[in-house]
Design a protein around this motif. Structure first.
Motif, PDB file in Angstrom:
ATOM      1  N   GLY A 149       0.744  -1.413   0.156  1.00  0.00           N
ATOM      2  CA  GLY A 149      -0.117   0.011  -0.078  1.00  0.00           C
ATOM      3  C   GLY A 149       0.723   1.281  -0.043  1.00  0.00           C
ATOM      4  N   ASP A 152      -0.590   4.631  -1.210  1.00  0.00           N
ATOM      5  CA  ASP A 152      -1.990   4.649  -1.624  1.00  0.00           C
ATOM      6  C   ASP A 152      -2.686   5.733  -0.777  1.00  0.00           C
ATOM      7  OD1 ASP A 152      -1.702   2.444  -2.844  1.00  0.00           O
ATOM      8  OD2 ASP A 152      -2.321   1.048  -1.803  1.00  0.00           O
ATOM      9  N   GLY A 153      -3.594   6.353  -1.301  1.00  0.00           N
ATOM     10  CA  GLY A 153      -4.536   7.343  -0.561  1.00  0.00           C
ATOM     11  C   GLY A 153      -3.829   8.612  -0.376  1.00  0.00           C
ATOM     12  N   ARG A 155      -2.833  12.310  -1.229  1.00  0.00           N
ATOM     13  CA  ARG A 155      -3.387  13.467  -1.806  1.00  0.00           C
ATOM     14  C   ARG A 155      -2.215  14.462  -2.620  1.00  0.00           C
ATOM     15  NH1 ARG A 155      -6.702  15.612   2.992  1.00  0.00           N
ATOM     16  NH2 ARG A 155      -4.964  14.434   4.232  1.00  0.00           N
ATOM     17  N   THR A 161       0.450  16.226   1.000  1.00  0.00           N
ATOM     18  CA  THR A 161       1.309  15.169   0.255  1.00  0.00           C
ATOM     19  C   THR A 161       2.328  14.672   1.065  1.00  0.00           C
ATOM     20  OG1 THR A 161       0.714  16.108  -1.798  1.00  0.00           O
ATOM     21  CG2 THR A 161       2.650  14.632  -1.666  1.00  0.00           C
ATOM     22  N   ASP A 164       0.573  12.429   4.243  1.00  0.00           N
ATOM     23  CA  ASP A 164      -0.081  11.215   3.591  1.00  0.00           C
ATOM     24  C   ASP A 164       0.904  10.054   3.045  1.00  0.00           C
ATOM     25  OD1 ASP A 164      -2.496  12.636   3.881  1.00  0.00           O
ATOM     26  OD2 ASP A 164      -2.893  12.797   1.618  1.00  0.00           O
ATOM     27  N   SER A 165       1.934  10.641   2.660  1.00  0.00           N
ATOM     28  CA  SER A 165       3.017   9.692   2.374  1.00  0.00           C
ATOM     29  C   SER A 165       3.637   8.949   3.442  1.00  0.00           C
ATOM     30  CB  SER A 165       4.173  10.519   1.426  1.00  0.00           C
ATOM     31  OG  SER A 165       3.468  10.695   0.042  1.00  0.00           O
ATOM     32  N   LYS A 167       2.312   8.306   6.217  1.00  0.00           N
ATOM     33  CA  LYS A 167       1.357   7.500   6.930  1.00  0.00           C
ATOM     34  C   LYS A 167       1.454   5.971   6.182  1.00  0.00           C
ATOM     35  CE  LYS A 167      -2.170  10.801   8.254  1.00  0.00           C
ATOM     36  NZ  LYS A 167      -3.190  11.581   8.018  1.00  0.00           N
ATOM     37  N   THR A 168       1.740   5.950   4.834  1.00  0.00           N
ATOM     38  CA  THR A 168       1.926   4.787   4.038  1.00  0.00           C
ATOM     39  C   THR A 168       3.215   3.825   4.514  1.00  0.00           C
ATOM     40  OG1 THR A 168       3.038   5.503   2.120  1.00  0.00           O
ATOM     41  CG2 THR A 168       0.543   5.775   2.302  1.00  0.00           C
TER      42      THR A 168
END
Length: 194
Positions: A149, A152-153, A155, A161, A164-165, A167-168
């Protein structure tokens, strides 16, 4: 294992690259800026300490392009959003540290790239943040597992960005290095000139 630096490039055609910059400067001027920025970047960051590879788009045109130096190996970026294309690079290149950079960041230098690879000595991943909430570099040690993942997800092209990155990549030790400005708009060029 010798580390690999991947530079993501698109064919510098008007209307294909730097379109937000092109809205202010014109599409031909923004494509010209990108072509010359990439040429300067590639001259300044090659080093015997790492292998430099171009990830090109569009795939076929980029692989055959005469714009980029012939001596640099090329791989196709493939389909999908930026996260799809970057995760494919991390999953498919041979084992060892890999850092991926964009080509529109004038502040990238050999010392900055060295800093990123050094950070991977005691971290599993590294980011070079950008002031707009994105990042100019992402790297992974790639000696253990790569998270499923990955990206994934996210923005993309937003103030979220980088967050969010990150978090993956939960569970990985992540370093952050210097913040550098990318160029998306004429305001970014003005900020860099200051």
């Amino acid at each position: 294992m010798k580390p690999t630096l991947v530079v993501m490039v698109k064919e510098p055609r008007p209307g294909r690259v730097k379109t937000r910059l092109g809205k202010d400067l014109g599409m031909t001027v923004s494509a010209w800026w990108f072509r010359h920025q990439v040429a300067r970047l590639l001259r300044s960051i090659q080093s015997p300490k790492w292998n430099t590879v171009l990830a090109v788009a569009p795939d076929q045109e980029g692989l055959q392009s005469r714009v980029w130096p012939r001596d640099l190996p090329r791989i196709p970026q493939g389909r999908g959003n930026l996260g799809d294309r970057m995760s494919r690079i991390f999953y498919t290149l041979p084992d060892g540290p890999v850092c991926i950079v964009g080509a529109d960041i004038p502040g990238i230098t050999k010392p900055r790239i060295s800093e990123a690879f050094e950070a991977l000595g005691d971290h599993e991943a590294v980011y070079g943040p950008a002031p707009d909430g994105g990042y100019w570099l992402v790297g992974m040690k790639r000696t253990g597992r790569i998270p499923s993942g990955l990206f994934d997800g996210v923005r993309w092209s937003s103030q979220h960005t980088l967050a969010d990155s990150l978090k993956t990549m939960r569970g990985l030790r992540i370093a952050q290095i210097a913040t550098l400005q990318d160029v998306d708009t004429v305001e970014d060029l003005i900020t860099l000139k200051r």
